[in-house]
Write a protein that holds these residues in place. Sequence first.
Motif, short mmCIF file in Angstrom:
data_model
loop_
_atom_site.label_atom_id
_atom_site.label_comp_id
_atom_site.label_asym_id
_atom_site.label_seq_id
_atom_site.Cartn_x
_atom_site.Cartn_y
_atom_site.Cartn_z
N ALA A 118 10.73 11.15 -3.37
CA ALA A 118 11.38 12.53 -2.63
C ALA A 118 12.57 13.48 -3.41
N ARG A 119 12.97 12.83 -4.31
CA ARG A 119 13.13 13.81 -5.60
C ARG A 119 12.96 14.25 -6.04
N ALA A 120 11.49 13.98 -6.35
CA ALA A 120 10.31 15.36 -7.18
C ALA A 120 9.92 15.80 -6.56
N LEU A 121 9.32 15.71 -4.96
CA LEU A 121 9.53 16.49 -4.31
C LEU A 121 10.29 17.57 -3.57
N ARG A 122 11.71 17.52 -3.51
CA ARG A 122 12.82 18.43 -3.75
C ARG A 122 12.84 19.71 -4.84
N ASP A 123 12.48 18.82 -6.30
CA ASP A 123 13.41 19.54 -7.00
C ASP A 123 11.89 20.23 -7.68
N ALA A 124 10.81 20.01 -7.13
CA ALA A 124 9.62 20.91 -7.37
C ALA A 124 9.37 21.95 -7.38
N PRO A 125 9.29 23.16 -7.86
CA PRO A 125 9.33 24.55 -7.62
C PRO A 125 8.26 25.14 -6.21
N PRO A 126 8.57 26.05 -5.46
CA PRO A 126 8.34 26.06 -3.89
C PRO A 126 6.65 26.78 -4.37
N HIS B 124 0.49 -1.03 0.17
CA HIS B 124 0.13 -0.08 0.76
C HIS B 124 1.17 1.27 0.18
N LEU B 125 1.98 1.19 0.98
CA LEU B 125 2.78 2.20 0.79
C LEU B 125 3.55 3.21 -0.58
N ALA B 126 3.91 1.63 -1.10
CA ALA B 126 4.82 1.45 -2.40
C ALA B 126 3.38 1.66 -3.44
N TRP B 127 2.21 1.42 -3.48
CA TRP B 127 0.90 1.99 -4.20
C TRP B 127 0.97 4.03 -4.30
N THR B 128 1.25 3.98 -3.30
CA THR B 128 0.35 5.27 -3.33
C THR B 128 1.89 6.36 -2.95
N ASP B 129 2.70 5.79 -2.57
CA ASP B 129 4.21 6.52 -2.96
C ASP B 129 4.06 7.30 -4.67
N HIS B 130 4.16 5.63 -5.45
CA HIS B 130 3.37 5.88 -6.84
C HIS B 130 2.41 6.72 -7.28
N SER B 131 1.71 6.93 -6.75
CA SER B 131 0.36 7.72 -7.41
C SER B 131 0.87 8.92 -6.46
N ALA B 132 1.67 9.37 -5.85
CA ALA B 132 2.26 10.33 -5.21
C ALA B 132 2.73 11.42 -6.21
N LEU B 133 3.97 10.76 -6.77
CA LEU B 133 4.86 10.78 -7.97
C LEU B 133 4.30 10.76 -8.49
N LEU B 134 2.70 10.49 -9.33
CA LEU B 134 2.39 10.80 -10.73
C LEU B 134 1.87 11.82 -10.56
N ALA B 135 1.37 12.63 -9.78
CA ALA B 135 0.58 13.75 -8.71
C ALA B 135 1.81 14.87 -9.38
N VAL B 136 3.20 14.70 -8.59
CA VAL B 136 4.06 15.70 -9.07
C VAL B 136 3.95 15.83 -10.24
N THR B 137 4.68 14.51 -10.83
CA THR B 137 5.37 14.64 -12.48
C THR B 137 4.39 14.59 -13.51
N ASP B 138 3.70 13.41 -13.55
CA ASP B 138 2.72 13.22 -15.05
C ASP B 138 1.29 12.93 -14.11
N GLN B 139 0.41 14.50 -14.49
CA GLN B 139 -0.71 15.14 -14.16
C GLN B 139 -1.78 13.99 -14.89
N ASP B 140 -1.39 13.72 -15.60
CA ASP B 140 -2.81 12.93 -16.95
C ASP B 140 -2.54 11.70 -16.72
N GLY B 141 -0.98 10.94 -15.61
CA GLY B 141 -1.20 9.97 -15.52
C GLY B 141 -2.27 9.64 -14.35
N PHE B 142 -1.74 10.89 -13.17
CA PHE B 142 -1.95 10.52 -11.84
C PHE B 142 -4.23 10.54 -12.31
N ARG B 143 -4.37 11.63 -13.26
CA ARG B 143 -6.11 11.84 -13.39
C ARG B 143 -6.65 10.01 -14.29
N VAL B 144 -5.90 9.06 -14.52
CA VAL B 144 -6.45 8.57 -14.57
C VAL B 144 -6.81 7.28 -13.82
#
Length: 264
Positions: free
Chosen positions: A107-115, A47-67
């Motif tokens: 974690a890398r994606a969150l660190r690299d995200a615009p403020p 579950h943690l792995a699945w939710t981390d993947h969901s969060a990663l999509l939300a940060v880096t691939d919003q079309d993928g997250f929309r799916v």
Amino acid sequence: MADPTPVIDDLCAESDELDLLVAELAPESWTLATPAPRWSIAHQIAHLAWTDHSALLAVTDQDGFRVLVEKALAAPESFVDAGAEEGAALPPAELLARWRAGRSALARALRDAPPAARFPWYGPPMSAASMATGRLMETWAHGQDVADALGVVRVPTERLRHVAHIGVRARDFAFAARSLAVPAEPFRVELTSPGGELWGYGPEGAAQRVTGPALDFCLLVTQRAHRADLAVTATGQDADRWLDIAQSFAGPPGPGRPPKGAAA
């Protein structure tokens, strides 16, 4: 604008601490039942792995997250369990590697995200700091399930501040999720941190008050322990009602945990 770096660092530390609990487990130990009905240790990590993947999509691939959101709307009662079941079916070494890789990428994606960026989620959009805080809360809560399954007593840390913060902010949601009137007046919440510091939330003179150890409050709002087994107290009818229904996580009302010694 909150600097997300400290909470991202704490998220990584919380994940590493849980990793230590499962890294050396024998394959058969991954099937041990946890307090969550029908969920093994493997389900918790999946579950943690699945939710981390969901969060990663939300940060880096919003079309993928929309799916993903569309899938959730199509099966609101089962999509979380389905994600856990899929991951839990993997060999433990593969599941562990997937969780490690996914949380590192997030974690890398969150660190690299615009403020000033805000990212879609299953509830309101979230900043990088809010996203990291939510992931830390879930990691701590599901880590508690793993610890309980293994009979391990974890040493509470100051990272609980993040969990407590979400729990306090989710007060109104807990009432609304149960179609209850949201209290009109603010609450005062005073928690004793693991290091003995007082964490205060809300106006000091509020009539409705909640007090207790931060650990117990966090166990309460993540629904990892029953109120009867915790040293959290309320003053005022609304505050007392809140302690019966508090939840720090999104979604429908959780069933909570029975009191210790209750019949199964």
